[in-house]
Design a protein around this motif. Structure first.
Motif, mmCIF file in Angstrom:
data_model
loop_
_atom_site.group_PDB
_atom_site.id
_atom_site.type_symbol
_atom_site.label_atom_id
_atom_site.label_comp_id
_atom_site.label_asym_id
_atom_site.label_seq_id
_atom_site.Cartn_x
_atom_site.Cartn_y
_atom_site.Cartn_z
ATOM 1 N N THR A 239 0.853 -1.180 0.000
ATOM 2 C CA THR A 239 0.000 0.000 0.000
ATOM 3 C C THR A 239 0.886 1.227 0.000
ATOM 4 O O THR A 239 1.839 1.308 0.788
ATOM 5 N N SER B 46 -4.179 1.168 5.226
ATOM 6 C CA SER B 46 -3.620 -0.091 4.749
ATOM 7 C C SER B 46 -4.370 -1.244 5.385
ATOM 8 O O SER B 46 -4.637 -1.220 6.594
ATOM 9 N N GLU C 252 -6.993 -9.399 1.411
ATOM 10 C CA GLU C 252 -6.829 -7.942 1.390
ATOM 11 C C GLU C 252 -7.249 -7.367 0.052
ATOM 12 O O GLU C 252 -7.141 -8.036 -0.993
ATOM 13 N N ASP D 275 -7.030 -3.418 -1.997
ATOM 14 C CA ASP D 275 -6.685 -1.998 -2.090
ATOM 15 C C ASP D 275 -7.359 -1.427 -3.331
ATOM 16 O O ASP D 275 -7.192 -1.960 -4.436
ATOM 17 N N ARG E 74 -8.218 2.199 -5.600
ATOM 18 C CA ARG E 74 -8.055 3.630 -5.883
ATOM 19 C C ARG E 74 -8.790 3.931 -7.175
ATOM 20 O O ARG E 74 -8.569 3.260 -8.195
ATOM 21 N N SER F 2 -9.664 0.392 1.438
ATOM 22 C CA SER F 2 -8.934 -0.837 1.757
ATOM 23 C C SER F 2 -9.819 -1.729 2.612
ATOM 24 O O SER F 2 -10.676 -1.259 3.368
#
Length: 743
Positions: free
Chosen positions: A64, A86, A573, A575, A577, A589
């Motif tokens: 991240t 994160s 996980e 992430d 954007r 996240s």
């Protein structure tokens, strides 16, 4: 030290000299096709793999990337504030050590500020590893970028880490005149002043001066002393010089001074299972059996704590390019003095206070060669040397006023060779192979009373491999799978208070991590979604356990660190954007964890056999929340010709987790419920107006608020051997205004 090890150390140190003497006139470094610049549209650049500048979408590991602008837009400017950006990252401050942090990444954590222990999650600033949990939580005003690399990173960084690395890059001297300064004022007496000034000749030489000063009055109310408490202050000043005599050679030299102060504050969490409440219930009735959520901001300590910390840091980094390779030398020295006075029992009676005076020194030397070695073969090879030593003089005041004054002298030396290579098997398929060999040796002397000292020494070594395979399915999709082993050195518990505890060393712990992931892009890079799933096997886990002392000992029990447990951790996980339209960006996240002990044996009677009532494997691991989630939206709106408004809002949620592995009173298989960090949501927002006052010159004003819903609750707690229990609270609602200028 053996002749071979001494030669190894001299070779590493001489690397700095070789870098300085490397000749001008060699061919300049040619960028490889995979390298990018920070000016590329929709590209987030990372440097954590030591391959130069790479797009985060081309890196086959979970990382991240957080910019200081992201933090500033939320009124946040410390490493601690990276936590909610994160997945599967928890950062709790530890008040017993200046700037101390309990950092957990993917369920791998450690919180002790005793300098005989090493962090499980490393904080690396400009290539320099911070060797203890103290002084990890630092200001981010002058940072260029923060990268959170999840999972073992021993083949990439100088010091081995089993949980991951928070890799911090500070801004480099620009070699041109430039100024960035701001002031912040907020509730609880918050005042911050930050400044960076750049000079230079525009070509060969640049000088950057930086400074930071923060004061905070604290949010606890001490009703015994009639004062607000929990105050802290932090001053950091320094300079970085950049010298580039030609296009092949650059030299970065940094010197800085840090001063951390304040007073420590803890809440009383003792109840009728603790000796302090059983023995003094008539004296402190309102200070026992308290609500562990709403009452935490009222404290009772009879002595105001005190933190005094000073540190000088010096580092030199030399990069020399020849052909497609870069030779890098990083030399660093840290020297600190500290004194921490703390009323640990948190009550109005003198029951357990400590006065800890400590000197610490750390030296490290890293030498590495990175780049493209041949067509289709790139990577890094390196050597690393690290040493630290500290002396601790601690006075502990016990009930009735009796004092004990144990002292510690501890030394560590560590040597390593590491390598990590990428092999292009086809245009779309890449194999990465890495390995590290580590050798650590430690010496420990504990003086329990005048003329009564005991010593021990030990050493350990380990080879830790890494392998990954990634496949470029299309221009917008990268798939990868990897395996890595992390290693954390063995050692000694610096608080050992008996000959038997001094004689007990603990062995290294290891984490075997398996990971699969996907890096994806949509809408010409305007949207990125990165996914990862992992499985970690934690063996020989180092845990603090309370056990009986040998017959004839002064105390009936003691705390020792042993390889008492093993654990399994699963996780996933994400992430995200997305630039949804011009000026509007969403960052999010999500982290999921399933962590449990496979075994946890506490040998209470020290007979070497697991008897009934000594199985602790049903307890929960510390700082392993099932869910961590955050989403932040930022919208920039032009105002007239010379101004713009920036709106930022962030929401995060972390499910409940345990902060202590001490057994619950009367239930050996469960964690003490007083250490439960309840599920916490945080809503933060900021509004920033920026006005252009000339070419490349802006002034800005920002108003911000954090924890706007004023969530209350426990941050962390520690029951101490049935004597007393103390804890700290999460910060209440905070708000303020920032005024700044940059040119």
């Amino acid at each position: 030290m053996t002749k071979g090890l001494l030669a190894f150390k001299n070779t590493l140190v001489s690397g700095t000299v070789l870098g300085l003497l490397a000749g001008a006139g060699s061919p300049a470094l040619a960028q490889t096709a995979e390298q990018v610049t920070e000016d590329d549209d929709n590209v987030i650049v990372v440097t954590g793999r030591l391959r130069g500048n790479e797009s985060v979408q081309d890196v086959p590991l979970a990382v991240t990337v957080v910019s200081p602008q992201q933090l500033a837009e939320q009124g946040s400017l410390t490493i601690e504030d990276v936590e909610t950006l994160s997945p599967n990252l928890v950062i709790d401050p530890v008040g017993a050590g200046p700037g101390g942090g309990a950092i957990s990444l993917r369920g791998v954590s450690f919180e002790d500020i005793e300098r005989s222990f090493e962090p499980t999650v490393g904080v690396v600033i400009d290539g320099v590893f911070i060797g203890t949990n103290s002084a990890q939580l630092t200001n981010a005003f002058d940072f260029e970028q923060v990268e959170v690399l999840r999972g073992p990173q021993g083949t990439l960084f100088g010091r081995n880490t089993i949980g991951g690395v928070i890799n911090v890059r500070r801004s480099r001297p620009t070699k041109e005149l430039g100024i960035k300064a701001e002031a912040t004022f907020g509730n609880f007496g918050r005042q911050e002043f930050n400044g960076v000034v750049n000079f230079g000749d525009g070509d060969i030489f640049g000088l950057k001066l930086f400074g930071y000063d923060r004061t905070f009055d604290g949010f606890y109310n001490n009703v015994t002393l009639g004062v607000d408490t929990g105050a802290n202050s932090n001053t950091n000043v320094g300079a970085t010089a950049l010298i580039e005599p030609d296009s092949n050679l650059e030299i970065l030299l940094t010197a800085e001074y840090s001063d951390i102060g304040g007073d420590t504050a803890v809440a009383s969490l003792s109840d009728n299972t603790d000796a302090i409440c059983l023995g003094f219930a008539m004296v402190i009735p309102e200070q026992c059996n308290r609500n562990r959520r709403e009452d935490l901001l009222t404290v009772f300590a009879n002595e105001l704590g005190d933190i005094q910390f000073e540190e000088w840091s010096f580092s030199g980094q030399i990069n020399y390019d020849f052909g497609d390779l870069t030779l890098t030398s990083i030399t660093a020295l840290k020297d600190s003095d500290e004194r921490v006075i703390q009323d640990f029992d948190g009550t109005s009676i003198p029951f357990f206070q400590t006065d800890r005076a400590q000197d610490y020194r750390q030296f490290s030397q890293e030498l590495r060669l990175s780049g493209e070695f041949t067509d289709g073969l790139g990577g890094v090879i390196g050597l690393f040397y690290f040493e630290n030593e500290y002396q601790l003089d601690q006075t502990t005041t016990l009930p009735g006023g009796a004092q004990v004054n144990p002292m510690t002298d501890h030394q560590t030396k560590s040597y390593a060779v590491f390598a990590d290579f990428d092999v292009e098997l086809t245009d779309a398929l890449r194999l990465s192979l890495g390995g590290r060999y580590s050798f650590d040796e430690k010496e420990f002397t504990r003086t329990l009373a005048p003329g009564v000292a005991f010593s021990n020494d030990d050493d350990w070594s380990q080879f830790t491999p890494r392998i990954s395979l990634d496949y470029r399915a299309s221009d917008d999709v990268l798939l990868y799978a990897s395996y890595a082993r992390g290693y954390r050195s063995g050692g000694f518990n610096g608080r050992a208070n008996s000959p038997s505890a001094v004689a007990t060393s603990f062995d290294p712990e290891t984490v075997d991590s398996f990971e699969i992931g996907a890096k994806t892009e949509f809408a010409d890079g305007a949207v990125t979604l990165n996914l990862a799933g992992f499985y970690s096997k934690y063996d020989d886990k180092q845990e603090d356990v309370v056990q009986a002392t040998p017959p004839g000992s002064a105390n009936p029990q003691e705390t020792v660190t042993l390889n008492a447990a093993s654990a399994t951790i699963f996780g996933a996980e994400a992430d995200l954007r997305a630039e949804l339209f011009e000026g509007f960006t969403v960052v999010g996240s999500l982290g999921l964890l399933d962590a449990s002990y496979d075994s946890f044996f506490v040998d209470l009677n020290v007979n070497g056999v697991q008897d009934a009532g000594e199985d602790a494997s049903s307890r929960q691991l510390r700082r392993t929340p099932d869910v961590t989630f955050s989403v932040a939206a930022n919208y920039e709106l032009p105002v007239a010709d010379d101004g713009k408004l920036g709106f930022n809002v962030r929401f995060s949620n972390t499910s409940s987790y345990q902060t202590t592995i001490v057994a619950a009173p009367g239930n050996f298989g469960q964690n003490d419920p007083r250490g439960l960090h309840q599920a916490q949501s945080d809503l933060s927002a900021a509004l920033t107006y920026t006005h252009s006052v000339g070419e490349n010159a802006d002034v800005y004003v920002r108003v911000f608020g954090r924890n706007l819903t004023d969530e209350v609750g426990l941050s962390s707690a520690l029951p101490v051997a049935g004597l007393f229990t103390f804890g700290t609270a999460i910060p209440p609602r905070q708000y303020g205004v920032t005024v700044g200028f940059k040119y």
